[in-house]
Design an enzyme around this catalytic site. Sequence first.
Site, PDB file in Angstrom:
ATOM      1  N   LYS A 127     -79.504  15.932  -1.615  1.00 29.95           N
ATOM      2  CA  LYS A 127     -79.910  14.570  -2.040  1.00 29.95           C
ATOM      3  C   LYS A 127     -79.493  13.466  -0.684  1.00 29.95           C
ATOM      4  O   LYS A 127     -80.144  13.419   0.137  1.00 29.95           O
ATOM      5  CB  LYS A 127     -79.254  14.086  -3.466  1.00 29.95           C
ATOM      6  N   ARG A 129     -72.169  34.390   9.414  1.00 33.36           N
ATOM      7  CA  ARG A 129     -71.714  34.237   8.072  1.00 33.36           C
ATOM      8  C   ARG A 129     -70.187  33.735   7.940  1.00 33.36           C
ATOM      9  O   ARG A 129     -69.944  32.587   7.279  1.00 33.36           O
ATOM     10  CB  ARG A 129     -71.650  35.491   7.257  1.00 33.36           C
ATOM     11  N   TYR A 168     -74.904  17.375 -14.593  1.00 33.69           N
ATOM     12  CA  TYR A 168     -76.064  17.996 -13.709  1.00 33.69           C
ATOM     13  C   TYR A 168     -76.376  19.146 -14.354  1.00 33.69           C
ATOM     14  O   TYR A 168     -75.682  20.115 -14.866  1.00 33.69           O
ATOM     15  CB  TYR A 168     -75.593  18.162 -12.185  1.00 33.69           C
ATOM     16  N   ASP A 221     -68.055  16.287  -8.579  1.00 37.61           N
ATOM     17  CA  ASP A 221     -69.382  16.363  -7.909  1.00 37.61           C
ATOM     18  C   ASP A 221     -69.683  14.881  -7.433  1.00 37.61           C
ATOM     19  O   ASP A 221     -69.960  13.831  -8.302  1.00 37.61           O
ATOM     20  CB  ASP A 221     -70.434  16.830  -9.071  1.00 37.61           C
TER      21      ASP A 221
END
Length: 390
Positions: free
Chosen positions: A207, A58, A110, A182
């Site tokens: 994407k 982590r 978005y 973004d």
Amino acid sequence: MGDNQEKKLSPQTNFATRLIHFGAEIDTHTGASSVPLYQASTFHHYSLDNPPEYDYTRSGNPTRQALEDYIAMLEGGTRGFAFSSGMTAISAAFMLLSAGDHVICTEDVYGGTYRLLSTIMSRMNIETTFVDMTQIEAVKAAWKPNTKAVFVETPSNPTLKITDIRELTDWAKEFGLLTMLDNTFMTPYHQRPIELGIDIVLHSATKFLGGHSDLLAGLAVVNSDSLGVRLKQIQNGLGNVLGVQDSWLLIRGMKTLQARMEFSEKSARVLAEWLDKHPAITQVFYPGLPNHPGRAIHEKQSLGYGAVVSFDTGSEENAKRVLARVKIPLVAVSLGAVESILSYPAMMSHAAMPREVRHQRGITDGLLRYSVGLEHIDDILADLAQAFEK
Ligand SMILES: *Cc1c(COP(=O)(O)O)cnc(C)c1O
């Protein structure tokens, strides 16, 4: 490892070359031709006095680190972070804020970011004003004494509106605001926002960066060491990291980013021009079209127009007919893959937005969004032509 040092490429090396020779492309222990998959959650302490470089996945994992360094290099930032999705990357960035803060955000952002800000962050007493960022005056008018951050998406989603990044960051700096962008639609191949003054670049790597519709991932890149330390604390504290196998898969996908983007963008330009002349289509949204209001600004800050074209079929009935008839694209949420993807924002990505808000933002009931893949453009056009027939 002196030999390795000699392999270091000059900073002038072209993007296409850096995509392949990103620094960790050869495993220095074995010479293996790809980043090893360190499928381990924890790391042995050979000596308690000298703790290992990595101690728990982590907090850090060499495979994920290779990916994080890779995206930081491509975006020209100081440090990269890999998250379990685009939304965890975006939400982690918002965790830099505190209760009582105010955010100014692109209005046709978005759908998931809209949902995060309007339903979750608002409950944490972080308030957002959504504005049309094509107008810097609208951004300035939204400023309040507790404004701490600006979140921008350009081109926006799905109507591909353009924000002048440099104008925005110049203004934001005067007020000491954190700027986040973004960059999912453009990728660092087409647009490198840190060079234009942005503090944090965010990606849904699901994407174009991943590129194959086979993985969910998010990336963030910061422009300073101090922001890097703060975001690291959040990533480690929330534990929303990208898994080891997905980190490896994303590195694999990113190597072909330029080859895919270049091909798809070329087709997208042809598609946009074809749609613009087609009688069945009332409006086309693509920053590469001469009639796009943001074209000149986009050209100033980006090296390409991207592979997403939105267009209005005039009505819900028309949109649904096209979706039912197309044979080439996947009819789905998402974008940026080897296969073309046709989506219906009103019922898919922007379903979370109330109807009136959606309409105000130009997301009409006839609007479709085409993410152009790697199929032959002639086939893409022929397929749409038959789908448009009445
Ligand atoms: C898909 C997408 C996101 C969200 O990313 P996930 O990987 O689905 O969590 C954020 N921004 C944009 C522009 C997107 O297209």
